[in-house]
Design a protein around this motif. Structure first.
Motif, PDB file in Angstrom:
ATOM      1  N   SER A  62     -39.668 -18.586 -24.899  1.00  0.00           N
ATOM      2  CA  SER A  62     -40.552 -19.584 -25.500  1.00  0.00           C
ATOM      3  C   SER A  62     -41.292 -20.427 -24.462  1.00  0.00           C
ATOM      4  O   SER A  62     -42.234 -21.136 -24.799  1.00  0.00           O
ATOM      5  N   THR A  63     -40.874 -20.362 -23.200  1.00  0.00           N
ATOM      6  CA  THR A  63     -41.537 -21.132 -22.143  1.00  0.00           C
ATOM      7  C   THR A  63     -42.299 -20.225 -21.176  1.00  0.00           C
ATOM      8  O   THR A  63     -42.579 -20.621 -20.041  1.00  0.00           O
ATOM      9  N   ALA A  64     -42.628 -19.029 -21.622  1.00  0.00           N
ATOM     10  CA  ALA A  64     -43.304 -18.073 -20.735  1.00  0.00           C
ATOM     11  C   ALA A  64     -44.654 -18.588 -20.260  1.00  0.00           C
ATOM     12  O   ALA A  64     -45.056 -18.352 -19.119  1.00  0.00           O
ATOM     13  N   TYR A  65     -45.375 -19.287 -21.127  1.00  0.00           N
ATOM     14  CA  TYR A  65     -46.695 -19.815 -20.785  1.00  0.00           C
ATOM     15  C   TYR A  65     -46.717 -21.326 -21.000  1.00  0.00           C
ATOM     16  O   TYR A  65     -46.039 -21.848 -21.886  1.00  0.00           O
ATOM     17  N   THR A  66     -47.514 -21.999 -20.189  1.00  0.00           N
ATOM     18  CA  THR A  66     -47.684 -23.442 -20.335  1.00  0.00           C
ATOM     19  C   THR A  66     -48.924 -23.705 -21.182  1.00  0.00           C
ATOM     20  O   THR A  66     -50.034 -23.345 -20.786  1.00  0.00           O
ATOM     21  N   VAL A  67     -48.728 -24.305 -22.341  1.00  0.00           N
ATOM     22  CA  VAL A  67     -49.820 -24.599 -23.266  1.00  0.00           C
ATOM     23  C   VAL A  67     -50.043 -26.109 -23.268  1.00  0.00           C
ATOM     24  O   VAL A  67     -49.140 -26.875 -23.622  1.00  0.00           O
ATOM     25  N   VAL A  68     -51.233 -26.535 -22.866  1.00  0.00           N
ATOM     26  CA  VAL A  68     -51.531 -27.961 -22.703  1.00  0.00           C
ATOM     27  C   VAL A  68     -52.739 -28.339 -23.561  1.00  0.00           C
ATOM     28  O   VAL A  68     -53.754 -27.629 -23.557  1.00  0.00           O
ATOM     29  N   LEU A  69     -52.629 -29.438 -24.272  1.00  0.00           N
ATOM     30  CA  LEU A  69     -53.773 -30.010 -24.966  1.00  0.00           C
ATOM     31  C   LEU A  69     -54.587 -30.780 -23.928  1.00  0.00           C
ATOM     32  O   LEU A  69     -54.205 -31.865 -23.502  1.00  0.00           O
ATOM     33  N   GLU A  70     -55.708 -30.206 -23.504  1.00  0.00           N
ATOM     34  CA  GLU A  70     -56.497 -30.787 -22.429  1.00  0.00           C
ATOM     35  C   GLU A  70     -57.334 -31.976 -22.901  1.00  0.00           C
ATOM     36  O   GLU A  70     -57.493 -32.959 -22.181  1.00  0.00           O
ATOM     37  N   SER A  71     -57.877 -31.889 -24.113  1.00  0.00           N
ATOM     38  CA  SER A  71     -58.742 -32.968 -24.588  1.00  0.00           C
ATOM     39  C   SER A  71     -58.890 -32.907 -26.102  1.00  0.00           C
ATOM     40  O   SER A  71     -58.683 -31.868 -26.733  1.00  0.00           O
ATOM     41  N   GLN A  86     -51.569 -21.164 -19.421  1.00  0.00           N
ATOM     42  CA  GLN A  86     -51.406 -20.682 -18.046  1.00  0.00           C
ATOM     43  C   GLN A  86     -50.083 -19.947 -17.900  1.00  0.00           C
ATOM     44  O   GLN A  86     -49.058 -20.366 -18.438  1.00  0.00           O
ATOM     45  N   ASN A  87     -50.128 -18.854 -17.170  1.00  0.00           N
ATOM     46  CA  ASN A  87     -48.937 -18.090 -16.814  1.00  0.00           C
ATOM     47  C   ASN A  87     -48.517 -18.547 -15.420  1.00  0.00           C
ATOM     48  O   ASN A  87     -49.174 -18.238 -14.433  1.00  0.00           O
ATOM     49  N   SER A  88     -47.422 -19.289 -15.331  1.00  0.00           N
ATOM     50  CA  SER A  88     -47.005 -19.849 -14.046  1.00  0.00           C
ATOM     51  C   SER A  88     -46.165 -18.893 -13.210  1.00  0.00           C
ATOM     52  O   SER A  88     -45.861 -19.172 -12.046  1.00  0.00           O
ATOM     53  N   ASN A  89     -45.805 -17.751 -13.774  1.00  0.00           N
ATOM     54  CA  ASN A  89     -44.995 -16.782 -13.024  1.00  0.00           C
ATOM     55  C   ASN A  89     -45.445 -15.362 -13.363  1.00  0.00           C
ATOM     56  O   ASN A  89     -44.694 -14.571 -13.931  1.00  0.00           O
ATOM     57  N   PRO A  90     -46.699 -15.025 -13.029  1.00  0.00           N
ATOM     58  CA  PRO A  90     -47.237 -13.715 -13.429  1.00  0.00           C
ATOM     59  C   PRO A  90     -46.555 -12.546 -12.722  1.00  0.00           C
ATOM     60  O   PRO A  90     -46.083 -12.670 -11.590  1.00  0.00           O
ATOM     61  N   GLY A  91     -46.498 -11.433 -13.414  1.00  0.00           N
ATOM     62  CA  GLY A  91     -45.893 -10.222 -12.852  1.00  0.00           C
ATOM     63  C   GLY A  91     -45.846  -9.139 -13.911  1.00  0.00           C
ATOM     64  O   GLY A  91     -46.586  -9.169 -14.892  1.00  0.00           O
ATOM     65  N   ASN A  92     -44.931  -8.195 -13.708  1.00  0.00           N
ATOM     66  CA  ASN A  92     -44.830  -7.065 -14.638  1.00  0.00           C
ATOM     67  C   ASN A  92     -43.837  -7.297 -15.768  1.00  0.00           C
ATOM     68  O   ASN A  92     -43.551  -6.399 -16.551  1.00  0.00           O
ATOM     69  N   GLY A  93     -43.295  -8.499 -15.840  1.00  0.00           N
ATOM     70  CA  GLY A  93     -42.351  -8.817 -16.904  1.00  0.00           C
ATOM     71  C   GLY A  93     -40.905  -8.612 -16.526  1.00  0.00           C
ATOM     72  O   GLY A  93     -40.003  -8.926 -17.318  1.00  0.00           O
ATOM     73  N   ASN A  94     -40.643  -8.123 -15.319  1.00  0.00           N
ATOM     74  CA  ASN A  94     -39.277  -7.935 -14.849  1.00  0.00           C
ATOM     75  C   ASN A  94     -38.879  -9.051 -13.892  1.00  0.00           C
ATOM     76  O   ASN A  94     -39.732  -9.720 -13.307  1.00  0.00           O
ATOM     77  N   ASN A  95     -37.569  -9.253 -13.757  1.00  0.00           N
ATOM     78  CA  ASN A  95     -37.024 -10.239 -12.817  1.00  0.00           C
ATOM     79  C   ASN A  95     -37.573 -11.646 -13.048  1.00  0.00           C
ATOM     80  O   ASN A  95     -37.839 -12.392 -12.105  1.00  0.00           O
ATOM     81  N   GLY A  96     -37.737 -12.002 -14.308  1.00  0.00           N
ATOM     82  CA  GLY A  96     -38.174 -13.345 -14.635  1.00  0.00           C
ATOM     83  C   GLY A  96     -39.672 -13.562 -14.645  1.00  0.00           C
ATOM     84  O   GLY A  96     -40.135 -14.658 -14.974  1.00  0.00           O
ATOM     85  N   THR A  97     -40.449 -12.560 -14.267  1.00  0.00           N
ATOM     86  CA  THR A  97     -41.907 -12.712 -14.290  1.00  0.00           C
ATOM     87  C   THR A  97     -42.435 -12.509 -15.710  1.00  0.00           C
ATOM     88  O   THR A  97     -41.731 -12.017 -16.588  1.00  0.00           O
ATOM     89  N   VAL A  98     -43.683 -12.898 -15.913  1.00  0.00           N
ATOM     90  CA  VAL A  98     -44.300 -12.832 -17.239  1.00  0.00           C
ATOM     91  C   VAL A  98     -45.604 -12.050 -17.150  1.00  0.00           C
ATOM     92  O   VAL A  98     -46.419 -12.291 -16.247  1.00  0.00           O
ATOM     93  N   GLN A  99     -45.793 -11.127 -18.059  1.00  0.00           N
ATOM     94  CA  GLN A  99     -47.030 -10.343 -18.092  1.00  0.00           C
ATOM     95  C   GLN A  99     -48.196 -11.193 -18.588  1.00  0.00           C
ATOM     96  O   GLN A  99     -48.012 -12.260 -19.181  1.00  0.00           O
ATOM     97  N   ASN A 100     -49.413 -10.723 -18.322  1.00  0.00           N
ATOM     98  CA  ASN A 100     -50.596 -11.432 -18.795  1.00  0.00           C
ATOM     99  C   ASN A 100     -50.535 -11.630 -20.298  1.00  0.00           C
ATOM    100  O   ASN A 100     -50.079 -10.756 -21.041  1.00  0.00           O
TER     101      ASN A 100
END
Length: 206
Positions: A62-71, A86-100
């Motif tokens: 549930s915390t894979a992406y950071t969703v911010v109300l900018e304005s 924003q994806n703060s830990n991009p990668g292939n989805g393995n070892n804690g990374t998150v896919q696009n």
């Protein structure tokens, strides 16, 4: 005497066979205990079955992406809400990374009529926007949130922010709101809570 002994032995054998059969019958009638069903929290539905009967392959984060109300800005008598993802830990989805991110969507509070939504768009830089006609319907491409949502069909690339705008003709306030994301096969889909649109009262509760 021999006849009596044989009869006695036959009787004993019959008793043993009957007892054995009753024991087997009792064993067959015992039902194995079934584990009680457990409720799935809103932040952990990645393994839930979709409306098409298939389950997402990736785990729910549930915390894979950071969703911010900018304005939230009043422009020409309309209120423009802008979020970034924003994806703060991009990668292939393995070892804690998150896919696009592929796309994401949000629920609207019951106090927000669909007629209040007058426009929607997305952007890679928050400056140049691509408009689209928003709809409020279920998204069959994922099974984490099967009720109707407003879908932003635009994702992220690497760690760069993507921006999403919703235009409403009425003033609302920011309230905790349910949303979902859909990504690659390894990261899957999941629900999350972010600052969305509501009225700030009991009318926001579903």
């Amino acid at each position: 005497m021999k006849t009596i002994r044989l009869s006695y032995l036959s009787f004993i054998a019959m008793v043993l066979i009957t007892a054995s059969c009753q024991k087997d019958a009792h064993s067959d009638s015992v039902i194995s205990p079934v584990s009680p069903a457990t409720a799935t929290p809103i932040t952990a539905q990645g393994s839930a079955l979709s409306s098409r009967g298939t389950a997402p392959t990736g785990p729910c984060n549930s915390t894979a992406y950071t969703v911010v109300l900018e304005s939230r800005t009043l422009i020409n008598a309309n209120w423009e809400w802008v979020w970034s993802v924003q994806n703060s830990n991009p990668g292939n989805g393995n070892n804690g990374t998150v896919q696009n991110l592929s796309h994401w969507g949000m629920q609207l509070s019951p106090c927000v009529p669909w007629t209040s939504v007058t426009g929607a768009s997305y952007s890679s830089d928050g400056i140049t926007w691509t408009g689209f006609t928003p709809v409020y319907q279920s998204d069959p491409s994922q099974g984490c949130m099967t009720m109707p949502t407003l879908k932003f069909d635009y994702g992220t690339t690497g760690s760069a922010k993507s921006y999403y705008k919703l235009v409403l003709n009425h003033e609302y306030v920011a309230v905790p709101t349910a949303g979902y994301y859909k990504s690659g096969a390894n990261t899957g889909c999941c629900t999350f809570v972010f600052s969305g649109i509501g009225c700030g009262g009991d009318d926001d509760i579903r």
